[in-house]
Design an enzyme around this catalytic site. Structure first.
Site, PDB file in Angstrom:
ATOM      1  N   GLY A  94     -69.609  11.921  13.808  1.00 48.73           N
ATOM      2  CA  GLY A  94     -68.230  12.127  14.266  1.00 48.73           C
ATOM      3  C   GLY A  94     -67.151  11.601  13.342  1.00 48.73           C
ATOM      4  O   GLY A  94     -66.020  11.384  13.796  1.00 48.73           O
ATOM      5  N   ASN A 149     -65.557  13.200  11.002  1.00 47.94           N
ATOM      6  CA  ASN A 149     -64.466  14.187  10.906  1.00 47.94           C
ATOM      7  C   ASN A 149     -63.611  14.173  12.161  1.00 47.94           C
ATOM      8  O   ASN A 149     -62.388  14.292  12.089  1.00 47.94           O
ATOM      9  CB  ASN A 149     -65.031  15.583  10.635  1.00 47.94           C
ATOM     10  CG  ASN A 149     -65.288  15.798   9.154  1.00 47.94           C
ATOM     11  OD1 ASN A 149     -64.352  15.920   8.365  1.00 47.94           O
ATOM     12  ND2 ASN A 149     -66.560  15.803   8.771  1.00 47.94           N
ATOM     13  N   ARG A 195     -79.184  29.976  24.422  1.00 40.83           N
ATOM     14  CA  ARG A 195     -77.885  29.827  23.745  1.00 40.83           C
ATOM     15  C   ARG A 195     -76.749  30.398  24.604  1.00 40.83           C
ATOM     16  O   ARG A 195     -75.675  29.804  24.715  1.00 40.83           O
ATOM     17  CB  ARG A 195     -77.905  30.532  22.390  1.00 40.83           C
ATOM     18  CG  ARG A 195     -76.623  30.333  21.584  1.00 40.83           C
ATOM     19  CD  ARG A 195     -76.672  31.010  20.230  1.00 40.83           C
ATOM     20  NE  ARG A 195     -77.870  30.630  19.490  1.00 40.83           N
ATOM     21  CZ  ARG A 195     -78.010  29.499  18.806  1.00 40.83           C
ATOM     22  NH1 ARG A 195     -77.010  28.633  18.764  1.00 40.83           N
ATOM     23  NH2 ARG A 195     -79.128  29.219  18.176  1.00 40.83           N
ATOM     24  N   MET A 229     -73.819  21.138  15.016  1.00 38.98           N
ATOM     25  CA  MET A 229     -74.951  21.741  14.319  1.00 38.98           C
ATOM     26  C   MET A 229     -75.597  22.847  15.150  1.00 38.98           C
ATOM     27  O   MET A 229     -76.820  22.864  15.343  1.00 38.98           O
ATOM     28  CB  MET A 229     -75.963  20.651  13.924  1.00 38.98           C
ATOM     29  CG  MET A 229     -75.337  19.533  13.103  1.00 38.98           C
ATOM     30  SD  MET A 229     -74.297  20.106  11.731  1.00 38.98           S
ATOM     31  CE  MET A 229     -75.509  20.097  10.423  1.00 38.98           C
ATOM     32  N   ARG A 230     -74.740  23.725  15.657  1.00 39.92           N
ATOM     33  CA  ARG A 230     -75.245  24.887  16.394  1.00 39.92           C
ATOM     34  C   ARG A 230     -74.454  26.122  16.007  1.00 39.92           C
ATOM     35  O   ARG A 230     -73.248  26.053  15.790  1.00 39.92           O
ATOM     36  CB  ARG A 230     -75.095  24.664  17.902  1.00 39.92           C
ATOM     37  CG  ARG A 230     -76.182  23.831  18.485  1.00 39.92           C
ATOM     38  CD  ARG A 230     -76.000  23.652  19.959  1.00 39.92           C
ATOM     39  NE  ARG A 230     -76.157  24.861  20.746  1.00 39.92           N
ATOM     40  CZ  ARG A 230     -77.322  25.399  21.077  1.00 39.92           C
ATOM     41  NH1 ARG A 230     -78.447  24.851  20.675  1.00 39.92           N
ATOM     42  NH2 ARG A 230     -77.371  26.481  21.824  1.00 39.92           N
ATOM     43  N   HIS A 287     -67.434  22.571   6.324  1.00 40.18           N
ATOM     44  CA  HIS A 287     -68.755  22.680   5.718  1.00 40.18           C
ATOM     45  C   HIS A 287     -68.748  21.911   4.392  1.00 40.18           C
ATOM     46  O   HIS A 287     -67.811  22.063   3.605  1.00 40.18           O
ATOM     47  CB  HIS A 287     -69.101  24.149   5.490  1.00 40.18           C
ATOM     48  CG  HIS A 287     -70.490  24.331   4.956  1.00 40.18           C
ATOM     49  ND1 HIS A 287     -71.608  24.207   5.755  1.00 40.18           N
ATOM     50  CD2 HIS A 287     -70.938  24.566   3.703  1.00 40.18           C
ATOM     51  CE1 HIS A 287     -72.692  24.377   5.009  1.00 40.18           C
ATOM     52  NE2 HIS A 287     -72.316  24.598   3.765  1.00 40.18           N
ATOM     53  N   GLU A 326     -68.592  35.682  13.281  1.00 43.72           N
ATOM     54  CA  GLU A 326     -69.923  35.839  13.878  1.00 43.72           C
ATOM     55  C   GLU A 326     -71.049  35.434  12.930  1.00 43.72           C
ATOM     56  O   GLU A 326     -72.188  35.286  13.352  1.00 43.72           O
ATOM     57  CB  GLU A 326     -70.139  37.284  14.351  1.00 43.72           C
ATOM     58  CG  GLU A 326     -69.404  37.634  15.648  1.00 43.72           C
ATOM     59  CD  GLU A 326     -67.939  37.986  15.451  1.00 43.72           C
ATOM     60  OE1 GLU A 326     -67.432  37.868  14.310  1.00 43.72           O
ATOM     61  OE2 GLU A 326     -67.299  38.355  16.451  1.00 43.72           O
ATOM     62  N   ASP A 354     -71.256  30.133   8.498  1.00 41.93           N
ATOM     63  CA  ASP A 354     -70.499  29.601   7.357  1.00 41.93           C
ATOM     64  C   ASP A 354     -69.828  30.710   6.561  1.00 41.93           C
ATOM     65  O   ASP A 354     -69.876  30.737   5.325  1.00 41.93           O
ATOM     66  CB  ASP A 354     -71.428  28.771   6.447  1.00 41.93           C
ATOM     67  CG  ASP A 354     -72.019  27.572   7.167  1.00 41.93           C
ATOM     68  OD1 ASP A 354     -71.364  27.057   8.097  1.00 41.93           O
ATOM     69  OD2 ASP A 354     -73.141  27.162   6.815  1.00 41.93           O
ATOM     70  N   GLU A 403     -63.519  15.860   2.919  1.00 37.21           N
ATOM     71  CA  GLU A 403     -63.571  16.584   4.201  1.00 37.21           C
ATOM     72  C   GLU A 403     -62.477  16.071   5.133  1.00 37.21           C
ATOM     73  O   GLU A 403     -61.783  16.841   5.796  1.00 37.21           O
ATOM     74  CB  GLU A 403     -64.936  16.390   4.873  1.00 37.21           C
ATOM     75  CG  GLU A 403     -66.087  17.079   4.165  1.00 37.21           C
ATOM     76  CD  GLU A 403     -67.390  16.966   4.956  1.00 37.21           C
ATOM     77  OE1 GLU A 403     -67.376  17.113   6.189  1.00 37.21           O
ATOM     78  OE2 GLU A 403     -68.434  16.724   4.322  1.00 37.21           O
TER      79      GLU A 403
HETATM   80  C1  GAR Z   1     -70.088  16.771   7.730  1.00 37.59           C
HETATM   81  O1  GAR Z   1     -70.468  16.529   6.407  1.00 37.59           O
HETATM   82  C2  GAR Z   1     -69.855  18.247   7.974  1.00 37.59           C
HETATM   83  O2  GAR Z   1     -69.257  18.886   6.888  1.00 37.59           O
HETATM   84  C3  GAR Z   1     -71.266  18.736   8.173  1.00 37.59           C
HETATM   85  O3  GAR Z   1     -71.867  17.749   8.977  1.00 37.59           O
HETATM   86  C4  GAR Z   1     -71.280  16.488   8.680  1.00 37.59           C
HETATM   87  C5  GAR Z   1     -70.816  15.867   9.968  1.00 37.59           C
HETATM   88  O4  GAR Z   1     -70.362  14.570   9.733  1.00 37.59           O
HETATM   89  N1  GAR Z   1     -71.298  20.015   8.797  1.00 37.59           N
HETATM   90  C6  GAR Z   1     -72.178  20.954   8.483  1.00 37.59           C
HETATM   91  O5  GAR Z   1     -73.057  20.803   7.668  1.00 37.59           O
HETATM   92  C7  GAR Z   1     -72.004  22.255   9.253  1.00 37.59           C
HETATM   93  N2  GAR Z   1     -72.749  23.299   8.626  1.00 37.59           N
HETATM   94  P1  GAR Z   1     -69.467  13.826  10.818  1.00 37.59           P
HETATM   95  O6  GAR Z   1     -70.255  13.898  12.132  1.00 37.59           O
HETATM   96  O7  GAR Z   1     -69.353  12.430  10.325  1.00 37.59           O
HETATM   97  O8  GAR Z   1     -68.139  14.521  10.924  1.00 37.59           O
END
Ligand code: GAR
Length: 209
Positions: free
Chosen positions: A12, A14, A65, A90-91, A109, A142, A145, A174
């Site tokens: 979490g 981000n 889903r 991650m879904r 991403h 849809e 990424d 990010e």
């Molecule tokens: C981040 O690096 C984000 O870019 C990546 O997961 C991490 C989450 O970190 N997302 C992906 O790979 C999506 N395809 P966080 O929970 O600390 O924000």
């Protein structure tokens, strides 16, 4: 005031960066209306609770889903969410989910898309021998990424890097990129020209509310 809905599955950071930007006035006229995790044990959910935010677990494990997506969309609608921010969620969203919030779902991403989509993007870039990597904030469509790119930040891959040091430097960018992208979308000062998000004018796909 725009309502943000944050979806996460893990740490979490981000989400915290977005929450800090709102608290600091760097994302004006927005609030986090709900934080949702498909994993009840996600540390980001606990952080959200500690911050006094509305944080709910909607477990995805063992659920079709379509059923899980229906529950998540219902929670977003209940909380009058204007903009959905995927923050380490991650879904894959079903096409139906994407249609409920067309041009109102953002994802971050950890690579310069379209390079290295999917899981462990930082490791993919490192192992490939890329000399530059970075991060991308994009609209969700849809395909995985894939949607129109709003902000990208580059990060050099140093000879002295290993995968964790590269991932850590990408993560710093990010946190900056997500705030920038949210502001562009909330201000609505962009146009979608094909796949290109072009800043400066008000958009036809801007948020409706
Ligand atoms: C981040 O690096 C984000 O870019 C990546 O997961 C991490 C989450 O970190 N997302 C992906 O790979 C999506 N395809 P966080 O929970 O600390 O924000």
């Amino acid at each position: 005031m725009k309502n943000l809905g944050i979806l996460l599955s893990g740490r979490g950071s981000n989400f915290v960066a977005i929450a800090d930007s709102i608290a600091a006035g760097a994302i004006p006229n927005a609030r986090i209306a709900v934080v949702i995790s498909n994993r009840p044990d996600a540390p980001g959910l606990e952080t959200a609770r500690q911050r006094g935010l509305n944080a709910i677990a909607i477990p995805s494990k063992g659920k079709p889903r379509a059923e899980h997506d229906r529950e998540v969309v219902a929670a977003l609608l209940d909380n009058k969410v204007d903009l959905v921010c995927l923050a380490g969620y991650m879904r894959l969203l079903s096409p139906w989910f994407v249609q409920q919030f067309r041009a109102r779902i953002l994802n971050i991403h950890p690579s310069l898309l379209p390079s290295f989509p999917g899981l462990e993007a930082q490791q993919q870039a490192f192992a490939y021998g890329a000399k530059v990597s970075g991060c991308t904030v994009h609209f969700v469509d849809e395909e995985l990424d894939h949607g129109a790119i709003i902000v990208q930040k580059t990060v050099p891959v140093l000879d002295s890097d290993d995968e964790p040091t590269l991932a850590a430097r990408i993560l710093q960018q990010e946190h900056i990129a997500y705030t920038e992208a949210i502001n562009i979308v909330l201000e609505g000062k962009f146009n979608l020209v094909g796949r290109r998000v072009v800043k400066g004018q008000r958009s036809e796909v801007r948020l409706q509310k």
